[in-house]
Design a protein around this motif. Sequence first.
Motif, PDB file in Angstrom:
ATOM      1  N   ALA A  41      16.295   0.977  32.352  1.00  0.00           N
ATOM      2  CA  ALA A  41      16.346   0.768  33.798  1.00  0.00           C
ATOM      3  C   ALA A  41      15.490   1.793  34.537  1.00  0.00           C
ATOM      4  O   ALA A  41      14.753   1.456  35.478  1.00  0.00           O
ATOM      5  N   HIS A  42      15.556   3.051  34.101  1.00  0.00           N
ATOM      6  CA  HIS A  42      14.745   4.084  34.750  1.00  0.00           C
ATOM      7  C   HIS A  42      13.254   3.844  34.530  1.00  0.00           C
ATOM      8  O   HIS A  42      12.439   4.034  35.443  1.00  0.00           O
ATOM      9  N   GLU A  43      12.892   3.445  33.315  1.00  0.00           N
ATOM     10  CA  GLU A  43      11.482   3.201  33.027  1.00  0.00           C
ATOM     11  C   GLU A  43      10.951   1.997  33.805  1.00  0.00           C
ATOM     12  O   GLU A  43       9.783   1.956  34.199  1.00  0.00           O
ATOM     13  N   LEU A  44      11.805   1.006  34.017  1.00  0.00           N
ATOM     14  CA  LEU A  44      11.368  -0.184  34.766  1.00  0.00           C
ATOM     15  C   LEU A  44      11.258   0.077  36.259  1.00  0.00           C
ATOM     16  O   LEU A  44      10.504  -0.614  36.963  1.00  0.00           O
ATOM     17  N   ARG A  45      11.990   1.065  36.741  1.00  0.00           N
ATOM     18  CA  ARG A  45      12.048   1.289  38.179  1.00  0.00           C
ATOM     19  C   ARG A  45      10.671   1.626  38.767  1.00  0.00           C
ATOM     20  O   ARG A  45      10.274   1.086  39.795  1.00  0.00           O
ATOM     21  N   THR A  46       9.932   2.508  38.089  1.00  0.00           N
ATOM     22  CA  THR A  46       8.640   2.946  38.634  1.00  0.00           C
ATOM     23  C   THR A  46       7.618   1.815  38.686  1.00  0.00           C
ATOM     24  O   THR A  46       7.026   1.554  39.748  1.00  0.00           O
ATOM     25  N   PRO A  47       7.365   1.107  37.586  1.00  0.00           N
ATOM     26  CA  PRO A  47       6.390   0.008  37.687  1.00  0.00           C
ATOM     27  C   PRO A  47       6.837  -1.102  38.625  1.00  0.00           C
ATOM     28  O   PRO A  47       6.011  -1.742  39.276  1.00  0.00           O
ATOM     29  N   LEU A  48       8.178  -1.338  38.727  1.00  0.00           N
ATOM     30  CA  LEU A  48       8.644  -2.368  39.640  1.00  0.00           C
ATOM     31  C   LEU A  48       8.414  -1.965  41.099  1.00  0.00           C
ATOM     32  O   LEU A  48       8.107  -2.810  41.951  1.00  0.00           O
ATOM     33  N   THR A  49       8.544  -0.669  41.372  1.00  0.00           N
ATOM     34  CA  THR A  49       8.261  -0.206  42.736  1.00  0.00           C
ATOM     35  C   THR A  49       6.802  -0.455  43.089  1.00  0.00           C
ATOM     36  O   THR A  49       6.462  -0.941  44.180  1.00  0.00           O
ATOM     37  N   ALA A 106      11.703  -9.260  43.361  1.00  0.00           N
ATOM     38  CA  ALA A 106      13.007  -8.905  43.929  1.00  0.00           C
ATOM     39  C   ALA A 106      14.125  -9.108  42.914  1.00  0.00           C
ATOM     40  O   ALA A 106      15.058  -8.290  42.824  1.00  0.00           O
ATOM     41  N   ALA A 107      14.045 -10.192  42.124  1.00  0.00           N
ATOM     42  CA  ALA A 107      15.064 -10.437  41.092  1.00  0.00           C
ATOM     43  C   ALA A 107      15.045  -9.335  40.031  1.00  0.00           C
ATOM     44  O   ALA A 107      16.090  -8.869  39.568  1.00  0.00           O
ATOM     45  N   LEU A 108      13.817  -8.909  39.637  1.00  0.00           N
ATOM     46  CA  LEU A 108      13.710  -7.841  38.647  1.00  0.00           C
ATOM     47  C   LEU A 108      14.259  -6.526  39.193  1.00  0.00           C
ATOM     48  O   LEU A 108      14.920  -5.763  38.475  1.00  0.00           O
ATOM     49  N   ARG A 109      13.978  -6.258  40.493  1.00  0.00           N
ATOM     50  CA  ARG A 109      14.505  -5.025  41.081  1.00  0.00           C
ATOM     51  C   ARG A 109      16.028  -5.069  41.142  1.00  0.00           C
ATOM     52  O   ARG A 109      16.708  -4.067  40.856  1.00  0.00           O
ATOM     53  N   THR A 110      16.593  -6.219  41.491  1.00  0.00           N
ATOM     54  CA  THR A 110      18.055  -6.355  41.524  1.00  0.00           C
ATOM     55  C   THR A 110      18.653  -6.144  40.146  1.00  0.00           C
ATOM     56  O   THR A 110      19.667  -5.448  39.974  1.00  0.00           O
ATOM     57  N   LEU A 111      18.024  -6.737  39.119  1.00  0.00           N
ATOM     58  CA  LEU A 111      18.515  -6.578  37.752  1.00  0.00           C
ATOM     59  C   LEU A 111      18.437  -5.124  37.308  1.00  0.00           C
ATOM     60  O   LEU A 111      19.362  -4.599  36.673  1.00  0.00           O
ATOM     61  N   THR A 112      17.343  -4.464  37.673  1.00  0.00           N
ATOM     62  CA  THR A 112      17.192  -3.054  37.308  1.00  0.00           C
ATOM     63  C   THR A 112      18.269  -2.206  37.969  1.00  0.00           C
ATOM     64  O   THR A 112      18.876  -1.324  37.333  1.00  0.00           O
ATOM     65  N   GLU A 113      18.535  -2.449  39.257  1.00  0.00           N
ATOM     66  CA  GLU A 113      19.584  -1.693  39.947  1.00  0.00           C
ATOM     67  C   GLU A 113      20.956  -1.977  39.339  1.00  0.00           C
ATOM     68  O   GLU A 113      21.788  -1.072  39.216  1.00  0.00           O
ATOM     69  N   ASP A 114      21.179  -3.230  38.941  1.00  0.00           N
ATOM     70  CA  ASP A 114      22.460  -3.554  38.288  1.00  0.00           C
ATOM     71  C   ASP A 114      22.601  -2.816  36.964  1.00  0.00           C
ATOM     72  O   ASP A 114      23.685  -2.318  36.621  1.00  0.00           O
TER      73      ASP A 114
END
Length: 422
Positions: free
Chosen positions: A230-238, A261-269
């Motif tokens: 989740a942390h690794e996905l956060r930066t590229p998704l931003t 937006a769906a990927l960001r929601t999944l990452t936050e979850d």
Amino acid sequence: MRLSPGRLLPPWAGTLAAKAAAFITGMCCALAALLGVLVHVSVTHQTVDQARDRALQRLAEVTEDYEAGDTLRRGAGLDPPGLPAPLRKMAAGGERGTMVAEHRGRPTMWAAGPADGGRALAVGIDYSQQARTIDGLDRAILWSSALAIGATLLVGSFAVTRVTRRLHTTARVARRITAGDLDARVGDPRTKDADRPQDEVAAVAAALDSMAASLQGKLLAEQRFTADVAHELRTPLTGLHAAAELLPPGRPTELVRDRVAALRTLTEDLLEISRLDTGRERLDAETEQLGPLAERVVRAAGAAGAGTTEVRVVRDLSVETDRRRLERVLGNLVANAHRHGRAPVVLTVDGPVVTVRDHGDGYPEYLLAHGPQRFRTEGGSKGHGLGLTIALGQAEVLGARLEFANAPDGGAVATLTLPQRP
């Protein structure tokens, strides 16, 4: 949803200690009865044989006196009164024999032989002492057997109770592990000392501790992996989200922004799940009115496109709770009802109990039996994602009880019972 860790056994009914006590008692009784019978038979035979030999010896002496025409000794006579009929018949038939019978209220050993005229020459010897000896022996056997059974039962029960206590400890730890306490360990002292002899209970305890440690290690590794991903996905998704905002208007741009937006929601979850898994979440409690809070949750769900939800306030109540977490729980329940159920969706506030109900096909059997499971699907249908898992985790942080059930007339019902703090 809180799953029961298993029905606790009563202290004695049906337990190993009760069965072992019954087995020990039965075996002691059987052994005492066998030994008592053997001793009784042996001593009785020995006593009777001695009395019989004396009676036959007296009969031989009396027979000599009778044949010599001398006066018969005391206790001897021809067809004396009290002589048992079977022995009289035997003597009349020309044979000698002995028999114990009551004479004048006392046990007597009779010896009889043939005499002239088909009569019986008989001798009676007092058998009272021998009878008292046998009776005393029988009482001694009974008392000693009772004492031996009692002592053996006490010692056996003590030994068995020590084993069953260790088994109960192991079972209690297993139930704690089932309930989610992966730090629970049996810690049997026999497993820590290599020079101490190991028994079967210690082997079971060691296996359970090893299993718990292995399971805890795997779950911690899974939690770390989830958090790291989740942390690794956060930066590229931003960055991807920022790039999507720069695209020119159009249908392709809307699709890209929607998927981002769906990927960001999944990452936050996923990040939220990882924080809940650590068990370190803390409450930020304040006083909240449940009715208005439910209205806000429903308005936010409607703005997010979850659909129309009816709010029914049967009895409003002020509770001490974490507003953000409670809104998260109710929002996820409402969103899940619209996503997987059918309208109408009703949110009801009745004191500390808040229910969310839809009128769809209801929760699947696996969810009712085992609780929400991440991304699980069944029969090719769409799974329940992370929403219910997050709701359950946040409810546990709140100290609330979240239960899932299906209504008798159809539809899924989620019931949240909030704790009432003074």
